[in-house]
Design a protein around this motif. Structure first.
Motif, PDB file in Angstrom:
ATOM      1  N   PHE A   1      38.597  37.235  39.902  1.00 42.40           N
ATOM      2  CA  PHE A   1      39.968  37.565  39.555  1.00 42.40           C
ATOM      3  C   PHE A   1      40.705  36.323  39.049  1.00 42.40           C
ATOM      4  O   PHE A   1      41.474  36.387  38.090  1.00 42.40           O
ATOM      5  CB  PHE A   1      40.682  38.155  40.764  1.00 42.40           C
ATOM      6  CG  PHE A   1      42.076  38.635  40.467  1.00 42.40           C
ATOM      7  CD1 PHE A   1      42.305  39.610  39.515  1.00 42.40           C
ATOM      8  CD2 PHE A   1      43.166  38.106  41.147  1.00 42.40           C
ATOM      9  CE1 PHE A   1      43.588  40.056  39.233  1.00 42.40           C
ATOM     10  CE2 PHE A   1      44.453  38.539  40.879  1.00 42.40           C
ATOM     11  CZ  PHE A   1      44.664  39.522  39.915  1.00 42.40           C
ATOM     12  N   ALA A   2      40.458  35.196  39.685  1.00 39.92           N
ATOM     13  CA  ALA A   2      41.101  33.949  39.258  1.00 39.92           C
ATOM     14  C   ALA A   2      40.691  33.596  37.829  1.00 39.92           C
ATOM     15  O   ALA A   2      41.523  33.147  37.027  1.00 39.92           O
ATOM     16  CB  ALA A   2      40.735  32.810  40.208  1.00 39.92           C
ATOM     17  N   HIS A   3      39.433  33.804  37.495  1.00 38.58           N
ATOM     18  CA  HIS A   3      38.979  33.517  36.135  1.00 38.58           C
ATOM     19  C   HIS A   3      39.661  34.444  35.140  1.00 38.58           C
ATOM     20  O   HIS A   3      40.025  34.031  34.029  1.00 38.58           O
ATOM     21  CB  HIS A   3      37.460  33.657  36.034  1.00 38.58           C
ATOM     22  CG  HIS A   3      36.931  33.293  34.677  1.00 38.58           C
ATOM     23  ND1 HIS A   3      36.794  34.212  33.658  1.00 38.58           N
ATOM     24  CD2 HIS A   3      36.534  32.089  34.167  1.00 38.58           C
ATOM     25  CE1 HIS A   3      36.326  33.616  32.585  1.00 38.58           C
ATOM     26  NE2 HIS A   3      36.154  32.331  32.864  1.00 38.58           N
ATOM     27  N   HIS A   4      39.836  35.709  35.508  1.00 39.60           N
ATOM     28  CA  HIS A   4      40.532  36.660  34.632  1.00 39.60           C
ATOM     29  C   HIS A   4      41.945  36.157  34.326  1.00 39.60           C
ATOM     30  O   HIS A   4      42.387  36.164  33.176  1.00 39.60           O
ATOM     31  CB  HIS A   4      40.600  38.031  35.298  1.00 39.60           C
ATOM     32  CG  HIS A   4      41.560  38.972  34.636  1.00 39.60           C
ATOM     33  ND1 HIS A   4      41.227  39.736  33.549  1.00 39.60           N
ATOM     34  CD2 HIS A   4      42.872  39.260  34.917  1.00 39.60           C
ATOM     35  CE1 HIS A   4      42.276  40.461  33.175  1.00 39.60           C
ATOM     36  NE2 HIS A   4      43.280  40.185  33.990  1.00 39.60           N
ATOM     37  N   LEU A   5      42.640  35.713  35.348  1.00 40.96           N
ATOM     38  CA  LEU A   5      44.011  35.245  35.156  1.00 40.96           C
ATOM     39  C   LEU A   5      44.056  34.014  34.262  1.00 40.96           C
ATOM     40  O   LEU A   5      44.941  33.870  33.413  1.00 40.96           O
ATOM     41  CB  LEU A   5      44.652  34.928  36.510  1.00 40.96           C
ATOM     42  CG  LEU A   5      44.826  36.113  37.473  1.00 40.96           C
ATOM     43  CD1 LEU A   5      45.451  35.644  38.776  1.00 40.96           C
ATOM     44  CD2 LEU A   5      45.670  37.218  36.841  1.00 40.96           C
ATOM     45  N   GLN A   6      43.073  33.126  34.428  1.00 43.85           N
ATOM     46  CA  GLN A   6      43.041  31.907  33.634  1.00 43.85           C
ATOM     47  C   GLN A   6      42.678  32.184  32.184  1.00 43.85           C
ATOM     48  O   GLN A   6      43.241  31.578  31.265  1.00 43.85           O
ATOM     49  CB  GLN A   6      42.042  30.927  34.238  1.00 43.85           C
ATOM     50  CG  GLN A   6      42.435  30.404  35.610  1.00 43.85           C
ATOM     51  CD  GLN A   6      41.295  29.665  36.292  1.00 43.85           C
ATOM     52  OE1 GLN A   6      40.223  29.475  35.709  1.00 43.85           O
ATOM     53  NE2 GLN A   6      41.516  29.239  37.527  1.00 43.85           N
TER      54      GLN A   6
ATOM     55  N   ALA B   1      33.368  34.531  35.385  1.00 43.72           N
ATOM     56  CA  ALA B   1      33.269  33.491  34.370  1.00 43.72           C
ATOM     57  C   ALA B   1      32.394  33.865  33.184  1.00 43.72           C
ATOM     58  O   ALA B   1      32.502  33.286  32.116  1.00 43.72           O
ATOM     59  CB  ALA B   1      32.764  32.205  35.009  1.00 43.72           C
ATOM     60  N   GLY B   2      31.497  34.795  33.345  1.00 42.54           N
ATOM     61  CA  GLY B   2      30.652  35.151  32.219  1.00 42.54           C
ATOM     62  C   GLY B   2      29.429  35.919  32.649  1.00 42.54           C
ATOM     63  O   GLY B   2      29.277  36.270  33.812  1.00 42.54           O
TER      64      GLY B   2
ATOM     65  N   SER C   1      37.498  42.599  32.706  1.00 43.18           N
ATOM     66  CA  SER C   1      37.318  41.187  33.027  1.00 43.18           C
ATOM     67  C   SER C   1      37.818  40.840  34.425  1.00 43.18           C
ATOM     68  O   SER C   1      37.492  39.770  34.954  1.00 43.18           O
ATOM     69  CB  SER C   1      38.027  40.315  31.991  1.00 43.18           C
ATOM     70  OG  SER C   1      39.416  40.586  31.950  1.00 43.18           O
ATOM     71  N   LEU C   2      38.579  41.739  35.054  1.00 44.77           N
ATOM     72  CA  LEU C   2      38.976  41.531  36.441  1.00 44.77           C
ATOM     73  C   LEU C   2      37.755  41.401  37.346  1.00 44.77           C
ATOM     74  O   LEU C   2      37.781  40.702  38.353  1.00 44.77           O
ATOM     75  CB  LEU C   2      39.835  42.706  36.923  1.00 44.77           C
ATOM     76  CG  LEU C   2      41.276  42.787  36.424  1.00 44.77           C
ATOM     77  CD1 LEU C   2      41.877  44.144  36.777  1.00 44.77           C
ATOM     78  CD2 LEU C   2      42.108  41.677  37.036  1.00 44.77           C
ATOM     79  N   ALA C   3      36.681  42.107  37.000  1.00 49.51           N
ATOM     80  CA  ALA C   3      35.489  42.132  37.840  1.00 49.51           C
ATOM     81  C   ALA C   3      34.326  41.325  37.263  1.00 49.51           C
ATOM     82  O   ALA C   3      33.308  41.178  37.919  1.00 49.51           O
ATOM     83  CB  ALA C   3      35.031  43.574  38.055  1.00 49.51           C
TER      84      ALA C   3
END
Length: 350
Positions: A214-219, A197-198, A192-194
């Motif tokens: 990456f920001a989406h992965h963290l969220q 959002a989907g 999911s790092l790469a």
């Protein structure tokens, strides 16, 4: 996994002319602070006249010629890449095999982002170990990163993408380097790092934005940057330990560490903190002139060591790659100077 009869018989690379990193800063496409932090001298930038598969063909043709092997002994070709190959819904590995080796060679793509090539080396070693007669395998990579879908200078902080093709020829009969061991570890939660959002039902024309993904992965996954970094470090350290143990090799015995090309800070952390190897024994100097070649960093840097006569009989070389989801490592022992090396330029090394 420890190997007894897997050798590197040839290497090759096709790299375009380097583009000065400072010129990119002056052109306003590369951030000044990031340039200073990365420490890159130049980046390999190809024109539109050559496609990634043809880069791979050029590299494979060189590697196979250097190996001295009959193309009829090739039992497998594995092609790896990160970016667009010039056409969709197309067996690019078959194109590379047909143009560089032979029309009847089984050819497949290995896709695992930046970890693909060293992972392919392990797959090919397993394949060769099952052959009862003389057999070889050709491993290739090829990538060209171009706007508007990717900005090589800013798509990912601390990493600038370079273009080029690379190749490695493995043999079960002999070569200038013996593959002592390979290892792969996975943490599939990290994909999911790469991913971002989907998923989309159709390809899009949105530029690649690593920071947003990456920001989406963290969220979405929680745990923060520290948790993601800890998972990556655990995976990389584990795979290095596995490969070194199977090769009965201590980190202090590594003459060269062939590592992924990022900025100099990232390289230093990889070498000193993860591998216990000083930066002077890595391939950073080469990488600082090419940028990150997608899946091809390791094969290109190893080819450079061979070409400029930097490999000595008895040297042990560690080859490391990692991507979002898997890491692979190989330990090689140099058995003799390759015939295409430049003896007059062989390096003195303490």
């Amino acid at each position: 996994m420890r190997w007894e009869s897997v050798y590197v018989a040839g290497t090759g690379a096709w790299l375009p002319e380097p583009y000065p990193a400072r010129a990119a800063v002056e052109a306003g496409v590369y951030d000044q602070e990031q340039f200073e932090a990365d420490g890159l001298v130049s980046v390999s930038v190809a024109g539109e006249e050559v496609t990634p598969p043809d880069m791979a063909v050029h590299a494979a043709t060189t590697a196979l010629k250097r190996s001295g092997l009959d193309p009829r002994t090739v039992r497998l070709l594995l092609h790896s890449y990160v970016w667009f190959q010039g056409q969709t819904m197309w067996p690019v590995a078959s194109y590379v095999a047909d143009h560089a080796v032979h029309w009847s060679v089984p050819a497949f793509e290995v896709k695992q982002e930046c970890n693909a090539a060293v992972g392919a080396l392990e797959l090919a070693a397993r394949h060769l170990s099952c052959e009862t007669g003389a057999a070889s395998a050709v491993l290739t990579t090829g990538d060209r990163f171009a706007e508007p879908l990717i900005n090589r200078w800013s798509a990912e902080a601390g990493l600038v993408y370079g273009d080029g093709g690379t190749a490695l020829v493995l043999s079960n009969q002999g070569g200038f380097a013996r593959v002592l061991s390979t290892a792969t570890r996975a943490d599939n939660r990290m994909e999911s790092l790469a991913r971002g959002a989907g998923l989309s039902p159709l390809p899009t024309d949105e530029p690649y934005d690593h920071a947003a993904r990456f920001a989406h992965h963290l969220q979405s996954r929680g745990g923060g940057i520290r948790e993601a970094a800890d998972r990556l470090v655990a995976m990389v350290k584990g795979v290095v330990d596995d490969a070194l143990t199977d090769a009965a090799t201590d980190p202090s015995a590594i003459a060269w560490a062939v590592v992924p090309t990022g900025g100099q800070d990232k390289m230093r952390r990889q070498a000193e903190q993860l591998l216990g190897v000083p930066g002077s024994r890595t391939t950073w100097e080469f990488g600082s002139r090419t940028g990150h070649l997608g899946a091809g960093d390791q094969f290109a840097a190893f080819n450079d060591l061979a070409e400029r006569g930097a490999l000595r009989p008895g040297d042990r070389v560690l080859m490391l790659s990692a991507g979002p989801g898997a890491a692979s490592c190989a330990v090689l022992e140099i058995t003799g100077a390759p015939g295409w090396a430049a003896p007059a330029r062989r390096e003195a090394r303490s």
